[in-house]
Design a protein around this motif. Structure first.
Motif, short mmCIF file in Angstrom:
data_model
loop_
_atom_site.label_atom_id
_atom_site.label_comp_id
_atom_site.label_asym_id
_atom_site.label_seq_id
_atom_site.Cartn_x
_atom_site.Cartn_y
_atom_site.Cartn_z
N ILE A 76 0.83 -1.21 0.00
CA ILE A 76 0.00 0.00 0.00
C ILE A 76 0.87 1.26 0.00
O ILE A 76 0.62 2.22 -0.73
CB ILE A 76 -0.95 0.00 1.21
CG1 ILE A 76 -2.01 -1.11 1.04
CG2 ILE A 76 -1.63 1.35 1.39
CD1 ILE A 76 -2.82 -1.38 2.28
N SER A 80 1.11 4.11 -2.81
CA SER A 80 0.76 5.47 -2.41
C SER A 80 1.88 6.46 -2.73
O SER A 80 1.65 7.53 -3.31
CB SER A 80 0.46 5.50 -0.91
OG SER A 80 0.27 6.82 -0.47
N VAL A 408 -6.69 3.41 -2.13
CA VAL A 408 -5.33 3.01 -1.70
C VAL A 408 -4.86 3.89 -0.56
O VAL A 408 -4.37 3.41 0.47
CB VAL A 408 -4.34 3.08 -2.88
CG1 VAL A 408 -2.90 2.97 -2.40
CG2 VAL A 408 -4.63 1.98 -3.90
#
Length: 605
Positions: A76, A80, A408
């Motif tokens: 993640i 990101s 996300v």
């Protein structure tokens, strides 16, 4: 001598036009900016096991699902920060994202947290590297602080030599570490599959009576210390060769893939080998000893592990100066952090980072375990704020496919926020200093900005009405006797104006009378004013005299205090003479709106 030593340590000065040659390609950037994240493989699994052991050895199987959860969060964060790189290609990471989307105070919180985190990165890395050395050579345990300080000095000097040169040197041990860990993982897996390991380990899914959700969350948050340094690539985009954002994004993906593979591999081997934390031997050390025995391969792995732990600090040396530059550009840090040094790096930021991290190592006696919670909180606050800032950005702009990007960042924000809160509640005794130090840092940011704003307002002129005030000039020359130094100063003063007075301070009437008589015999063409000091102070009578002149001539003359000073041939000779001229100059700078000048006279022997 100082100049020669400087050239020897950091090399020749570089032209401003050579800055493009200091940019990093993907492979060098991976080594420099990923060293922090990659090095956390050496202690990430160990941090999980340290927490789980509170429930007994039967709970160590939980390290595998927890490691998978850490990998999920890594994915993640990588996705990101890849979005952040393309959204903010000028760099700055969490500071810029938070300031742009959440406001200046939140941006300063993120920036302050990152600055603290980078200082802690250097302290933790040097301490962790020392632990790896003392695991292999226990007799060095008592000297761990000294070893850590030596490595901090080495890294500081290397980074002062420039980004490209430090990357060329430091990339070799970093890639050696990656190679060594993959050799260890593959060899360990082969040994396990061929029945070479007979460890008594708890089965996966075994019931542990005293395990709790709180303990598992605490173990997960501790394992997330392996994710520190992930943000460094997004902070340092200006260090990349063009196209900078594409190269930075590719580097971030490579780092995530290597980190994930190494982390899960070490966690698997730790479980299969039945490893439990040992205060005198790291988890990687135990795995290497079980796989290869204490032979050449073991010491090679310990050697490169110690190197990567030391060199993890290099990520901070790359990112801290850039972040300090951005804060200084916004007037929240001293302008000195905007100045490039001889080798085109932000030298003041590099030196500041080295000094403060060394102080932390000394204060904590090189104890890595006490530093890691501080370190983790320092990085997860910016993680959370960066994710939240990107969420606000997608809600405002709503570009194509923004919902997926928003999802996300939302998952990332909730996870990193949870980890931050777990760290705070479970390790408050270790991290409380962050909540004292961060408000002080943010307060300093505002004080610095206020000073710059006030200074600019006070110095600003009206181009239409404000013109230079043309006045005459009165020069005051403090003298301690009749010497060539005084003669040289008076000659210079008379070349500027005829309005020159010499001032002599005596401690008794006899001394003053002797000086007046000698001055009259010499007759340099300058009037001598003698002052008596009842309390043996030279500065106070001169200040009173200047006050008198200021009052009489403020509207007509500029007042210049011309201080005679001889310069000894050798540096050590300065301590043989009183430095009343330096004291007088310092006092005048702080007390008076007068011109202060020094006329040097160089001694030849």
């Amino acid at each position: 001598m100082v100049s020669r030593l400087k050239r020897l340590l950091i090399g020749r000065p570089m032209r401003s036009g050579e800055i493009e040659g200091e940019k990093l390609g993907k492979l060098k950037a991976l080594a420099v900016l990923s060293s922090d994240a990659l090095s956390s493989v050496a202690y990430g699994t160990e941090q999980i096991l340290l927490v789980l052991m509170a429930a007994g050895f039967a709970a160590v199987w939980y390290s595998l699902p927890i490691s998978l959860a850490v990998l999920g969060l890594l994915l993640i964060l990588i996705l990101s920060y890849r979005q952040t790189i393309y959204a903010y290609p000028a760099g700055g990471g969490a500071y810029i994202v938070a300031k742009d989307n959440l406001g200046v105070p939140t941006g300063l919180l993120a920036g302050g947290s990152l600055l603290v985190d980078y200082i802690l990165t250097v302290a933790v890395s040097s301490s962790a590297g020392t632990d790896a050395i003392t695991s292999a050579f226990p007799s060095l345990h008592e000297h761990r602080v000294l070893i850590a300080l030596i490595m901090i000095v080495f890294l500081t000097v290397m980074n002062l030599r420039g980004v490209t040169e430090s990357a060329s040197v430091l990339a070799i041990p970093i890639y050696l570490f990656v190679f060594a860990i993959f050799v260890l993982i593959v060899s360990g897996i082969v040994k396990y599959l061929t029945g070479g390991i007979h460890a008594d380990v708890p089965e996966l899914g075994a019931t542990v009576s005293n395990i709790s959700l709180f303990l598992l969350l605490k173990a997960f948050s501790s394992g997330c210390s392996a994710l520190t340094g992930v943000e460094a690539v997004s902070n340092a985009i200006p260090n990349f060769k063009k196209p900078a954002e594409r190269n930075a994004a590719a580097t971030l993906i490579m780092m995530g893939a290597i980190l994930g593979a190494m982390f899960i591999g070490i966690s698997l081997l730790a479980y299969w080998y039945g490893i439990s934390p040992d205060p005198k031997q790291t988890v990687v050390s135990q795995i290497a000893a079980s796989t290869f025995g204490r032979g050449a391969l073991y010491y090679a792995i310990q050697g490169v592990t110690a190197l990567i732990l030391f060199l993890a600090a290099n990520t901070a040396y790359s990112a801290f100066p850039l972040l300090a530059f951005m804060l200084a550009k916004d007037k929240y840090m001293p302008h000195a952090f905007m100045v490039r040094g001889d080798r085109l790096g932000f030298s003041n930021g590099i030196i500041f980072l080295g000094v403060f991290s060394a102080l932390l190592v000394v204060l904590f006696h090189g104890d890595t375990e006490n530093l890691i919670p501080l370190y983790a909180v320092g990085v997860f606050i910016p993680f959370t704020l960066s994710q939240l800032g990107m969420m606000i950005r997608w809600l405002k702009l709503r570009p194509a496919e923004w919902i997926g990007r928003f999802a996300v960042n939302t998952i990332g924000m909730l996870t990193t926020l949870s980890i931050t809160l777990i760290f705070i509640f479970t390790k408050f005794a270790h991290v409380w200093m962050v909540f004292v130090f961060l408000p002080i840092v943010i307060g300093l940011f505002y004080q610095i900005q206020r000073h710059y704003i006030n200074t600019a307002a006070e110095l600003r002129i009206n181009l239409d009405t404000d013109k230079p005030c043309i006045k005459g000039s009165t020069i005051v020359v403090p003298v301690a006797g009749i010497t060539r130094v005084v003669m040289n100063s008076l000659g210079y003063a008379k070349s500027l104006t005829d309005n020159v007075v010499a001032v002599y301070v005596g401690f008794d009437d006899e001394e003053i009378e002797r000086m007046e008589k000698k001055w009259e015999e010499w007759n340099p063409g300058v009037r001598l004013i003698t002052l008596r000091s009842s309390y043996r102070s030279i500065i106070r009578p001169i200040m009173k005299f200047i006050d008198t002149i200021e009052w009489k001539t403020a509207d007509t003359d500029h007042i210049t205090v011309l201080i005679p000073q001889f310069i000894a041939k050798h540096w050590w000779q300065h301590i043989l003479h009183n430095q009343s001229s330096l004291l007088l100059r310092a006092y005048l700078y702080n007390q008076k709106d007068v011109v202060i000048a020094t006329v040097p006279y160089h001694l030849k022997r």
